[in-house]
Design a protein around this motif. Structure first.
Motif, PDB file in Angstrom:
ATOM      1  N   VAL A 121       0.773  -1.309  -0.032  1.00 56.84           N
ATOM      2  CA  VAL A 121      -0.029  -0.266   0.100  1.00 56.84           C
ATOM      3  C   VAL A 121       1.046   1.127   0.227  1.00 56.84           C
ATOM      4  O   VAL A 121       1.624   1.343   0.856  1.00 56.84           O
ATOM      5  N   GLU A 122       0.647   2.222  -0.686  1.00 55.50           N
ATOM      6  CA  GLU A 122       1.273   3.231  -0.762  1.00 55.50           C
ATOM      7  C   GLU A 122       1.162   4.187   0.586  1.00 55.50           C
ATOM      8  O   GLU A 122      -0.221   4.151   0.972  1.00 55.50           O
ATOM      9  N   PRO A 123       1.885   4.722   0.936  1.00 55.42           N
ATOM     10  CA  PRO A 123       1.866   5.629   2.043  1.00 55.42           C
ATOM     11  C   PRO A 123       0.729   6.533   2.154  1.00 55.42           C
ATOM     12  O   PRO A 123       0.127   6.361   3.305  1.00 55.42           O
ATOM     13  N   ALA A 124       0.287   7.144   1.327  1.00 56.31           N
ATOM     14  CA  ALA A 124      -0.777   8.134   1.384  1.00 56.31           C
ATOM     15  C   ALA A 124      -1.998   7.266   1.608  1.00 56.31           C
ATOM     16  O   ALA A 124      -3.039   7.847   1.990  1.00 56.31           O
ATOM     17  N   GLU A 125      -2.270   6.102   1.116  1.00 57.94           N
ATOM     18  CA  GLU A 125      -3.290   5.358   1.443  1.00 57.94           C
ATOM     19  C   GLU A 125      -3.593   4.401   2.388  1.00 57.94           C
ATOM     20  O   GLU A 125      -4.553   3.835   2.558  1.00 57.94           O
ATOM     21  N   ILE A 126      -2.511   4.495   3.189  1.00 58.45           N
ATOM     22  CA  ILE A 126      -2.556   3.681   4.449  1.00 58.45           C
ATOM     23  C   ILE A 126      -3.804   3.688   5.533  1.00 58.45           C
ATOM     24  O   ILE A 126      -4.444   2.877   5.943  1.00 58.45           O
ATOM     25  N   PRO A 127      -4.050   5.242   5.653  1.00 61.97           N
ATOM     26  CA  PRO A 127      -4.959   5.382   6.589  1.00 61.97           C
ATOM     27  C   PRO A 127      -6.387   4.789   6.058  1.00 61.97           C
ATOM     28  O   PRO A 127      -7.358   4.287   6.873  1.00 61.97           O
ATOM     29  N   TRP A 128      -6.680   5.018   4.741  1.00 61.23           N
ATOM     30  CA  TRP A 128      -7.865   4.647   4.035  1.00 61.23           C
ATOM     31  C   TRP A 128      -7.955   2.874   4.232  1.00 61.23           C
ATOM     32  O   TRP A 128      -9.028   2.222   3.989  1.00 61.23           O
ATOM     33  N   HIS A 129      -6.868   2.307   3.861  1.00 61.65           N
ATOM     34  CA  HIS A 129      -6.655   1.063   3.701  1.00 61.65           C
ATOM     35  C   HIS A 129      -6.984   0.370   5.051  1.00 61.65           C
ATOM     36  O   HIS A 129      -7.709  -0.704   5.139  1.00 61.65           O
ATOM     37  N   ARG A 130      -6.712   1.052   6.029  1.00 63.76           N
ATOM     38  CA  ARG A 130      -7.053   0.584   7.368  1.00 63.76           C
ATOM     39  C   ARG A 130      -8.423   0.626   7.709  1.00 63.76           C
ATOM     40  O   ARG A 130      -9.059  -0.267   8.199  1.00 63.76           O
ATOM     41  N   ARG A 131      -9.171   1.694   7.187  1.00 63.41           N
ATOM     42  CA  ARG A 131     -10.635   1.803   7.264  1.00 63.41           C
ATOM     43  C   ARG A 131     -11.092   0.503   6.506  1.00 63.41           C
ATOM     44  O   ARG A 131     -11.976  -0.140   7.062  1.00 63.41           O
ATOM     45  N   ARG A 132     -10.707   0.249   5.187  1.00 64.01           N
ATOM     46  CA  ARG A 132     -11.142  -0.707   4.703  1.00 64.01           C
ATOM     47  C   ARG A 132     -11.109  -2.107   5.328  1.00 64.01           C
ATOM     48  O   ARG A 132     -12.116  -2.974   5.268  1.00 64.01           O
ATOM     49  N   MET A 133      -9.770  -2.219   5.593  1.00 60.38           N
ATOM     50  CA  MET A 133      -9.865  -3.694   6.603  1.00 60.38           C
ATOM     51  C   MET A 133     -10.517  -3.884   7.657  1.00 60.38           C
ATOM     52  O   MET A 133     -11.039  -4.934   7.993  1.00 60.38           O
ATOM     53  N   GLN A 134     -10.734  -2.756   8.331  1.00 55.33           N
ATOM     54  CA  GLN A 134     -11.805  -2.834   9.754  1.00 55.33           C
ATOM     55  C   GLN A 134     -12.972  -3.166   9.256  1.00 55.33           C
ATOM     56  O   GLN A 134     -13.704  -3.708   9.927  1.00 55.33           O
ATOM     57  N   LEU A 135     -13.424  -2.625   8.156  1.00 55.87           N
ATOM     58  CA  LEU A 135     -14.838  -2.901   7.508  1.00 55.87           C
ATOM     59  C   LEU A 135     -15.048  -4.454   7.410  1.00 55.87           C
ATOM     60  O   LEU A 135     -15.962  -4.977   7.674  1.00 55.87           O
ATOM     61  N   ILE A 136     -13.941  -4.862   6.443  1.00 54.56           N
ATOM     62  CA  ILE A 136     -13.990  -6.124   5.903  1.00 54.56           C
ATOM     63  C   ILE A 136     -13.889  -7.120   7.094  1.00 54.56           C
ATOM     64  O   ILE A 136     -14.652  -8.340   7.335  1.00 54.56           O
ATOM     65  N   LEU A 137     -12.982  -6.931   8.026  1.00 55.28           N
ATOM     66  CA  LEU A 137     -12.689  -7.908   9.155  1.00 55.28           C
ATOM     67  C   LEU A 137     -13.574  -7.750  10.423  1.00 55.28           C
ATOM     68  O   LEU A 137     -13.704  -8.853  11.088  1.00 55.28           O
ATOM     69  N   ARG A 138     -14.264  -6.527  10.618  1.00 54.48           N
ATOM     70  CA  ARG A 138     -15.014  -6.294  11.645  1.00 54.48           C
ATOM     71  C   ARG A 138     -16.528  -6.024  11.553  1.00 54.48           C
ATOM     72  O   ARG A 138     -16.915  -5.366  12.567  1.00 54.48           O
ATOM     73  N   THR A 139     -17.045  -6.219  10.636  1.00 54.80           N
ATOM     74  CA  THR A 139     -18.209  -5.749  10.291  1.00 54.80           C
ATOM     75  C   THR A 139     -19.110  -6.932  10.129  1.00 54.80           C
ATOM     76  O   THR A 139     -19.187  -7.554   8.971  1.00 54.80           O
ATOM     77  N   PRO A 140     -20.069  -7.509  10.994  1.00 59.74           N
ATOM     78  CA  PRO A 140     -20.918  -8.678  10.930  1.00 59.74           C
ATOM     79  C   PRO A 140     -21.475  -8.732   9.774  1.00 59.74           C
ATOM     80  O   PRO A 140     -21.885  -9.744   9.001  1.00 59.74           O
TER      81      PRO A 140
END
Length: 234
Positions: A121-140
Motif C-alpha cells: 500500500v502506498e503511504p498516502a493510502e494507508i489510513p484509508w486501507h486501515r478503514r477498508r480492512m476494519q470494515l472487511i474484518l470487523r463488520t458482521p
C-alpha cells in the motif's frame, strides 16, 4: 485478500478507468460532486465511520456525493462492494503476477512474494486501507459477502499452485495451501490493525516464511494424501 495498492485502483491513488460523473448538485457542505470511484469510496468510508455501516444507505452515500443512485451503481454493484473496491481487477492482476514467476522460483517463495506485492500500500493510502480492512474484518453485516470474495481469492492461488505441482486446483494440496495463505493474510492484517507501528508487508513476509517452513517437504505427503491430491477427493 483484496488490496487496493495506491497505484491504479480505488482505495489507492489511481483513478484510471473510473467513469465520469454527470454534473449534479454539490454534496455535503457544498462540496463538488465526486468524479471518480476512489473519491466515492473514501466518502463512503467517512459515512460508515460516522453512522455505522448498517445505518448508512446507498441513498445516503449518493446524496453526500452529489450523485444519483444510478451513478452510484455504475461504480459499485452494492454497498457491500464499496469495502472491496476494484476487487475483480485486483484478482486479475494477482493471477497475472503469479504467472510471471519462473518454475525455478520455489512454490512457497512465489506465493509469499505475490502475496506481499498484492498487499503493498502506498503511504498516502494507508489510513484509508486501515478503514477498508476494519470494515472487511470487523463488520458482521459484511461477513457473508466477504466469504464469497475469499473463495474467489483462494481459487486464484489454488489455480497457480495446482499448475506448479501438477495437480488439479481443487485437489487437497492446492486447496490446503490456498486456505492456509488466506489465514496468514488475515492474521497479519489483524496484527496490523491492532498495532499501527507495524509494517504490513513485514508481517506478511514473516508469517509466510513460517507457513513455508511448515509445508516444506510435505506438498506430496503420505500415500493417502497423494491419492486425494491426484483425484481431488479431500
Amino acid at each position: 485478500m483484496r488490496n487496493q495498492r495506491g497505484k491504479r485502483v480505488p482505495g489507492a491513488a489511481g483513478t484510471a478507468g473510473a467513469p465520469a460523473v454527470p454534473g449534479a448538485a454539490g454534496g455535503r457542505g457544498g462540496r463538488s460532486p465526486v468524479t471518480s470511484r476512489v473519491e466515492l469510496e473514501h466518502l463512503a468510508f467517512e459515512l460508515f465511520a460516522e453512522r455505522g455501516f448498517e445505518r448508512t444507505t446507498v441513498d445516503d452515500i449518493a446524496r453526500a456525493a452529489g450523485i444519483g443512485r444510478r451513478t452510484f451503481f455504475r461504480y459499485f454493484p452494492s454497498k457491500n462492494d464499496v469495502a472491496w473496491g476494484a476487487f475483480d481487477e485486483e484478482l486479475a492482476r494477482l493471477r497475472a503476477d503469479l504467472r510471471t514467476y519462473p518454475p525455478d522460483v520455489p512454490l512457497m517463495d512465489a506465493v509469499r512474494q505475490a502475496l506481499i506485492e498484492f498487499n503493498r500500500v502506498e503511504p498516502a493510502e494507508i489510513p484509508w486501507h486501515r478503514r477498508r480492512m476494519q470494515l472487511i474484518l470487523r463488520t458482521p453485516a459484511l461477513q457473508a459477502h466477504s466469504a464469497l470474495r475469499y473463495v474467489a481469492w483462494r481459487q486464484v492461488l489454488a489455480e497457480f499452485i495446482g499448475n506448479r505441482i501438477g495437480q488439479d486446483q481443487h485437489a487437497l494440496a492446492p486447496q490446503a495451501i490456498a486456505y492456509a495463505t488466506l489465514g496468514v493474510a488475515i492474521a497479519a492484517y489483524e496484527q496490523w490493525l491492532r498495532h499501527e507501528d507495524l509494517e504490513l508487508t513485514e508481517l506478511l513476509d514473516a508469517a509466510m516464511r513460517e507457513l513455508a517452513a511448515g509445508f516444506a517437504g510435505t506438498v506430496e505427503g503420505p500415500p493417502a494424501v497423494r491419492e486425494a491430491s491426484r483425484t481431488g477427493r479431500a
